[in-house]
Enzyme design. Structure first.
Site, PDB file in Angstrom:
ATOM      1  N   PHE A 113      13.805  -9.548 -60.362  1.00  0.00           N
ATOM      2  CA  PHE A 113      13.925 -10.161 -61.691  1.00  0.00           C
ATOM      3  C   PHE A 113      12.791  -9.638 -62.568  1.00  0.00           C
ATOM      4  O   PHE A 113      11.692  -9.383 -62.075  1.00  0.00           O
ATOM      5  CB  PHE A 113      13.838 -11.690 -61.596  1.00  0.00           C
ATOM      6  N   LYS A 129     -14.828 -29.526 -54.681  1.00  0.00           N
ATOM      7  CA  LYS A 129     -14.580 -29.431 -56.119  1.00  0.00           C
ATOM      8  C   LYS A 129     -15.773 -28.779 -56.837  1.00  0.00           C
ATOM      9  O   LYS A 129     -16.921 -29.177 -56.610  1.00  0.00           O
ATOM     10  CB  LYS A 129     -14.333 -30.836 -56.666  1.00  0.00           C
ATOM     11  N   ASN A 173       1.871 -19.792 -62.483  1.00  0.00           N
ATOM     12  CA  ASN A 173       2.729 -19.229 -63.522  1.00  0.00           C
ATOM     13  C   ASN A 173       3.678 -20.305 -64.014  1.00  0.00           C
ATOM     14  O   ASN A 173       3.989 -21.237 -63.278  1.00  0.00           O
ATOM     15  CB  ASN A 173       3.585 -18.102 -62.940  1.00  0.00           C
ATOM     16  N   LYS A 208      10.864  -0.875 -64.303  1.00  0.00           N
ATOM     17  CA  LYS A 208      10.481  -1.667 -63.132  1.00  0.00           C
ATOM     18  C   LYS A 208      11.450  -1.401 -61.970  1.00  0.00           C
ATOM     19  O   LYS A 208      11.052  -1.302 -60.818  1.00  0.00           O
ATOM     20  CB  LYS A 208      10.506  -3.154 -63.513  1.00  0.00           C
ATOM     21  N   LYS A 215      10.051   0.018 -58.525  1.00  0.00           N
ATOM     22  CA  LYS A 215      10.174  -0.775 -57.290  1.00  0.00           C
ATOM     23  C   LYS A 215      11.253  -0.224 -56.367  1.00  0.00           C
ATOM     24  O   LYS A 215      11.484  -0.765 -55.281  1.00  0.00           O
ATOM     25  CB  LYS A 215      10.485  -2.239 -57.630  1.00  0.00           C
ATOM     26  N   PRO A 231      -0.313  -9.359 -52.705  1.00  0.00           N
ATOM     27  CA  PRO A 231       0.661  -8.331 -52.318  1.00  0.00           C
ATOM     28  C   PRO A 231       1.932  -8.485 -53.141  1.00  0.00           C
ATOM     29  O   PRO A 231       2.272  -9.588 -53.577  1.00  0.00           O
ATOM     30  CB  PRO A 231       0.925  -8.637 -50.839  1.00  0.00           C
ATOM     31  N   ASP A 232       2.621  -7.376 -53.384  1.00  0.00           N
ATOM     32  CA  ASP A 232       3.915  -7.427 -54.057  1.00  0.00           C
ATOM     33  C   ASP A 232       4.981  -7.627 -52.979  1.00  0.00           C
ATOM     34  O   ASP A 232       5.262  -6.731 -52.174  1.00  0.00           O
ATOM     35  CB  ASP A 232       4.138  -6.128 -54.839  1.00  0.00           C
ATOM     36  N   ILE A 233       5.543  -8.826 -52.950  1.00  0.00           N
ATOM     37  CA  ILE A 233       6.473  -9.198 -51.869  1.00  0.00           C
ATOM     38  C   ILE A 233       7.702  -8.297 -51.893  1.00  0.00           C
ATOM     39  O   ILE A 233       8.117  -7.741 -50.874  1.00  0.00           O
ATOM     40  CB  ILE A 233       6.882 -10.689 -52.012  1.00  0.00           C
TER      41      ILE A 233
HETATM   42  O1  C5P Z   1       6.003  -6.577 -60.997  1.00  0.00           O
HETATM   43  P1  C5P Z   1       6.637  -7.769 -61.585  1.00  0.00           P
HETATM   44  O2  C5P Z   1       5.927  -9.032 -61.249  1.00  0.00           O
HETATM   45  O3  C5P Z   1       6.900  -7.676 -63.043  1.00  0.00           O
HETATM   46  O4  C5P Z   1       8.100  -7.795 -60.889  1.00  0.00           O
HETATM   47  C1  C5P Z   1       8.885  -8.893 -60.893  1.00  0.00           C
HETATM   48  C2  C5P Z   1       9.743  -8.902 -59.635  1.00  0.00           C
HETATM   49  O5  C5P Z   1       8.947  -8.651 -58.484  1.00  0.00           O
HETATM   50  C3  C5P Z   1      10.373 -10.243 -59.410  1.00  0.00           C
HETATM   51  O6  C5P Z   1      11.581 -10.034 -58.732  1.00  0.00           O
HETATM   52  C4  C5P Z   1       9.341 -10.950 -58.530  1.00  0.00           C
HETATM   53  O7  C5P Z   1       9.909 -11.983 -57.774  1.00  0.00           O
HETATM   54  C5  C5P Z   1       8.864  -9.810 -57.660  1.00  0.00           C
HETATM   55  N1  C5P Z   1       7.443  -9.951 -57.250  1.00  0.00           N
HETATM   56  C6  C5P Z   1       7.124 -10.155 -55.928  1.00  0.00           C
HETATM   57  N2  C5P Z   1       5.802 -10.261 -55.549  1.00  0.00           N
HETATM   58  C7  C5P Z   1       4.819 -10.160 -56.452  1.00  0.00           C
HETATM   59  C8  C5P Z   1       5.126  -9.941 -57.801  1.00  0.00           C
HETATM   60  C9  C5P Z   1       6.441  -9.847 -58.166  1.00  0.00           C
HETATM   61  O8  C5P Z   1       8.024 -10.267 -55.096  1.00  0.00           O
HETATM   62  N3  C5P Z   1       3.556 -10.253 -56.057  1.00  0.00           N
END
Ligand code: C5P
Length: 400
Positions: free
Chosen positions: A323, A288, A209, A337, A341, A305-307
């Protein structure tokens, strides 16, 4: 200008590191501070007072019997007209005098007569630093509320290697700026994620990203300035670690996830600033991928995973801040969001001028509604964010 309207009294004692104090004065002045220098007689043998006069624009005090000040009491006025008294370099002899209240020259007298905070930046030979007498004196000063900055380890003027080197002028500057910030988060443990993640395709390619890491690093620095104990988990970025912050470098979302969850039970606040890649390649190719003739390869992706959500879901979660970078409909998407969350605070960032700049425009969304922050340097926004977090933490405590 991090020191605008601040007044710094700078004491310089006799040591070879005194030459670095010239650079320190320049850095203080560049950040908007007014600097008043006092030197010991020994210090004048290393660098001339003329140098400090030229750099600070103010007369330099060297003589305890200077009658050229208000009522002739230079030692009384000197520190009282300042926000902070910094002594850099602070020699072993000066430290010994300060620890014992000895006042036998101008600098030691004004140190004793001060009613402002004292920051000492030791510089000496490693043996002198490690001498039990010096260590005892430093412990006494710490117990008296004096702040000791450094020393660092490394090569010394005498050719030996060891602890006792003065920390660098840029580091002193950062520590003095930090010292002067409000202490909103004393005793709190804060974990911050920053930067992008990099999801490996093969040894030379990956998916990532756009994120410079600047905002996350500013958040970590501001949390540390507020008095918190800060750990920063960072993806691949090119940013210097803020002073006093412990940094863990990771590459992929899975590594960031593991590093965060290892600590998440021992923290008070989690601030997820990282731009985590939503997907990663299903398989990582060991060698490669070759550009063979034929159709382009297809890369199968799986979700990361969503941390932040996993931290929120812990049985006893810390106060979580997210954020949301959006290119439109910021208020609607950010608030959505925040609710999805289940976090008390989300920081919305409307992407207008691309990524990587030093300034930002942020909006805070919490139970009180939305707060628009004026466009400002990322560090200043991060400091305002700390004040908001501290306020919400207090409300939380009061509610429980
Ligand atoms: O779901 P989204 O990516 O839009 O949410 C953004 C927030 O979630 C940010 O705070 C980002 O650091 C956190 N995030 C995370 N793990 C992910 C995706 C997003 O902690 N896989």
């Amino acid at each position: 200008m991090e020191l605008a309207e601040k007044r710094i009294a700078l004491g310089i004692t006799g040591g070879i590191a005194a030459y670095k104090s010239a650079e320190l004065v320049r850095l203080f002045v560049k950040q908007g501070a007014s600097v008043q220098v006092a030197m010991t007689q020994a210090a004048t043998h290393f660098v001339s007072p003329t140098t400090f006069h030229a750099l600070s624009g103010n007369r330099v005090f060297t003589d305890p019997w200077d009658s050229n000040t208000d009522k002739g009491l230079a030692h009384i006025n000197f520190s009282r007209e300042a926000d902070v008294l910094v002594v850099a370099p602070a020699s072993a002899n000066f430290i010994a005098k300060a620890a014992n209240g000895i006042a036998d020259d101008l600098l030691s007298t004004l140190t004793l007569a001060r009613n402002r905070p004292l920051l000492l930046v030791p510089a000496m030979n490693a043996q002198m630093w490690l001498n039990p007498a010096t260590q005892r004196n430093v412990a006494v000063l710490r117990a008296d509320g004096v702040t000791i900055l450094g020393p660092a380890s490394g090569e010394q003027a005498c050719g030996e290697i060891g602890e006792g080197r003065m920390i660098e002028p840029e580091e002193i500057l950062e520590d003095v700026i930090a010292f002067l910030q409000p202490k909103h988060l004393i005793g709190k443990r804060v974990l911050v994620t920053a930067g992008p993640t990099f999801e490996t395709i093969d040894p030379v390619r990956g998916i990532t990203n756009l994120s410079s890491g600047k905002m996350g690093f500013a958040v970590a620095r501001a949390a540390r300035e507020s008095g918190a104990d800060v750990t920063l988990v960072s993806g691949p970025v090119n940013q210097p670690t803020p002073r006093g912050v412990s940094r863990i470098d990771v590459t992929t979302a899975l590594e960031m996830h593991a590093a965060v969850l290892r600590q998440a039970n021992d923290i008070d606040v989690f601030i997820a600033v990282a731009a985590v890649a939503d997907y990663r390649p299903k398989v990582v190719t060991a060698h490669k991928v070759k550009k063979d003739a034929g159709s382009p390869p297809t890369i199968d992706l799986v979700q990361n995973p969503d941390i932040l959500s996993d931290v929120v879901a812990l049985p006893n979660p810390p106060f979580c801040v997210g954020f949301a970078a959006e290119s439109r409909n910021l208020a609607e998407y950010a608030e959505k969001k925040r609710r999805a969350k289940k976090i008390p605070l989300i920081v919305g960032n409307l992407i207008q001028n691309g990524f990587g700049g030093d300034e930002n425009t942020l909006t805070l969304f919490d139970d009180h509604g939305q707060t628009q922050m004026a466009s400002a340097p990322k560090l200043h926004l991060a400091r305002q964010l700390m004040a908001r977090i501290a306020m919400l933490l207090k409300e939380n405590d009061a509610a429980h």
